[in-house]
Design an enzyme around this catalytic site. Structure first.
Site, mmCIF file in Angstrom:
data_model
loop_
_atom_site.group_PDB
_atom_site.id
_atom_site.type_symbol
_atom_site.label_atom_id
_atom_site.label_comp_id
_atom_site.label_asym_id
_atom_site.label_seq_id
_atom_site.Cartn_x
_atom_site.Cartn_y
_atom_site.Cartn_z
ATOM 1 N N LYS A 1 0.829 -1.195 0.000
ATOM 2 C CA LYS A 1 0.000 0.000 0.000
ATOM 3 C C LYS A 1 0.868 1.252 0.000
ATOM 4 C CE LYS A 1 -3.746 -2.033 2.794
ATOM 5 N NZ LYS A 1 -4.883 -1.812 1.894
ATOM 6 N N ARG B 1 -10.496 -11.538 1.487
ATOM 7 C CA ARG B 1 -11.406 -12.532 0.910
ATOM 8 C C ARG B 1 -10.785 -13.924 0.907
ATOM 9 N NH1 ARG B 1 -11.565 -8.963 -4.371
ATOM 10 N NH2 ARG B 1 -11.220 -7.482 -2.672
#
Length: 491
Positions: free
Chosen positions: A268, A342
């Site tokens: 990130k 996920r």
């Protein structure tokens, strides 16, 4: 943990109002009509209350809002707070009024005049939630001062006291979640998180911690791949509350618990990465809910499962292009290691169904930035394969004043997560990012299992104060899910 400040209740008496040295809080009707005790306070304060109620400022206040009178003449109180609240307010108005008192609460505490008020418990809940302050790491001048005791003067103290425990259980669950979300990642490691959940055995929960060796035997390669670059071991914690009928299938709640998310090799940007301590928010909500259910001894069978990992870049870290096999057996091409939540949920969702055969299942996750683009910070995104469960969830969220909005799903979105090399990709790119994430999770939910996915990325951490929480962790979801359990499983 930060335990919520719990108010006491006492019969209404002018002596207590006159002797209050901290804050004096008067819950007053919008029309400004004063009851017997409020008139006595007004006389003691030489008409200050009546003058305030005749002002334009009072007229402009919305229900649940307050105005301040500092150092009122004729009283010992350091401040008097006039809160506009009808005798029969809505739940939201009552909680807002309590929050007004909780926000301003100081060391000297408060006496709250709540005579004639029909929603004393909701006023108390608002006060408890808004008085919360995560101050564990502040020292010196910036250290938070302890907040003093609160006494609420009511018509029937015994009834009010008897109604408080389930409300206090909700407040404690919310505060527990807020604490978990607020902790820095060097403190709240996967092991520390698991230990805190194990401590809830004392409340009557059955808690089991699955270690990496257990997860490997179960075939949870999707979850393990996320944490393989971290020194903190990946874990799954199972919490069971058996308060319902013996042998009845439980309802399952599953939480994403990424204790820190660098994005892994798909790292990130530095700006804002410090807030990725909150990427375990879904697991925090499940933990707070299970604490609430145990404290109030819910008459339902509920299981909470959280997948705890840390997503770090390392020589052993998962790479873009890796292919992993899930516990279900489906293979996943990892396109972006920052779409890791996920992968964690996929294995835990499948495990929950394999082991518990739940009557329904809800997962919560700070899953996508895309849901913030869609809904901002006002609503969580709700995705579902079952209209009845979705409706019940949205009804519970509405009853508790926690924003939630149902999002679409459909086979067309599956095209975006098709993989050339594996059964699916872990991301479909930027278009409809929150929806393709939900479509990914849907593949790990059996058709016969009613299921909702809640993307809480926008509501878990706020950059400004909200009605019931100071800036920071909100604990969004604990109240909604507790209400859902009451309505759907205990009702």
């Amino acid at each position: 943990m930060t335990l919520p400040l719990t108010p006491d209740f006492a019969p209404a008496a002018f002596d207590m109002l006159a002797a209050a040295e901290g804050r004096l809080v008067l819950l007053l009707p919008p029309d400004g009509r004063l009851g017997v005790l409020a008139r006595r306070v007004n006389r003691a304060a030489r008409g200050a209350v009546q003058r305030a109620l005749e002002s334009t400022a009072w007229e402009k206040l919305k229900r649940g809002e307050a105005m301040e009178l500092a150092w009122p003449v004729g009283l010992k109180a350091e401040a008097m707070q006039l809160v506009k609240l009808p005798a029969r307010p809505t739940v939201a108005e009552a909680r807002k009024a309590g929050a007004a008192a909780g926000r301003a609460l100081g060391e000297a505490g408060a006496v709250v005049l709540a005579v004639g008020q029909r929603r004393v418990a909701d006023v108390a809940l608002g006060l408890m939630l808004r008085a919360y302050d995560f101050a564990r790491y502040r020292t010196g001048e910036s250290a938070a001062k302890p907040k003093g005791p609160v006494t609420m003067l009511v018509d029937d103290p015994d009834s009010a006291r008897a109604a408080l425990p389930p409300v206090a259980a909700v407040a404690e669950g919310v505060c527990f979640t807020r604490d978990l979300v607020s902790e820095p990642a060097n403190v709240l490691t996967t092991s520390d998180f698991a230990d805190r959940l194990a401590e809830m055995k004392t409340l009557g929960l059955m808690v089991e911690i699955l270690e990496e060796s257990d997860l490997a035997k179960l075939g949870m390669r999707a979850l393990l791949g996320v944490g393989q670059g971290s020194e903190s071991p990946s874990k799954v914690v199972v919490m069971e509350w058996q308060g319902g009928a013996s042998g009845e299938a439980p309802f399952a709640f599953v939480g994403k618990g990424v204790c820190f998310d660098t994005g892994g090799i798909s790292i990130k940007p530095a700006q804002g990465m410090e807030e990725m301590t909150m990427d375990m928010g879904g697991a925090g909500v499940v933990a707070g809910l299970m604490r609430t259910l145990a404290l109030r001894k819910a008459k339902a069978n509920v299981v909470g499962l959280v997948g705890l990992v840390e997503n770090m870049p390392d020589g052993r870290a998962q790479r873009p292009g890796d292919i992993v096999a899930s516990m279900k057996g489906d293979t996943i091409e990892v396109i972006n290691t920052d779409a890791e939540g996920r992968l964690v949920l996929a294995d835990v969702l499948w495990y929950a169904q394999e082991r518990f055969r739940p009557r329904g299942m809800i997962d919560l996750a700070t899953l996508t930035g895309a849901i913030i683009i869609a809904l901002g910070h006002e609503n969580a995104g709700v995705f579902a394969n079952d209209d009845g469960l979705a409706a019940a969830l949205l009804k519970a969220a509405g009853a508790e004043g926690e924003g939630a909005w149902r999002m679409p799903m459909g086979p067309a979105y599956d095209e975006q997560i098709k993989s050339r090399l594996a059964d699916m990709k872990n991301t479909g790119g930027r278009p409809a990012g929150s929806i393709t994430a939900a479509q990914f999770l849907r593949r790990f939910v059996r058709d016969e299992t009613p299921w909702c996915h809640i993307d809480i990325a926008g509501v878990t951490l706020q950059s400004k104060d909200t009605m019931l929480a100071p800036k920071g962790a909100t604990g969004w979801g604990v109240m909604t899910l507790d209400r859902l359990v009451r309505d759907m499983l205990e009702g």
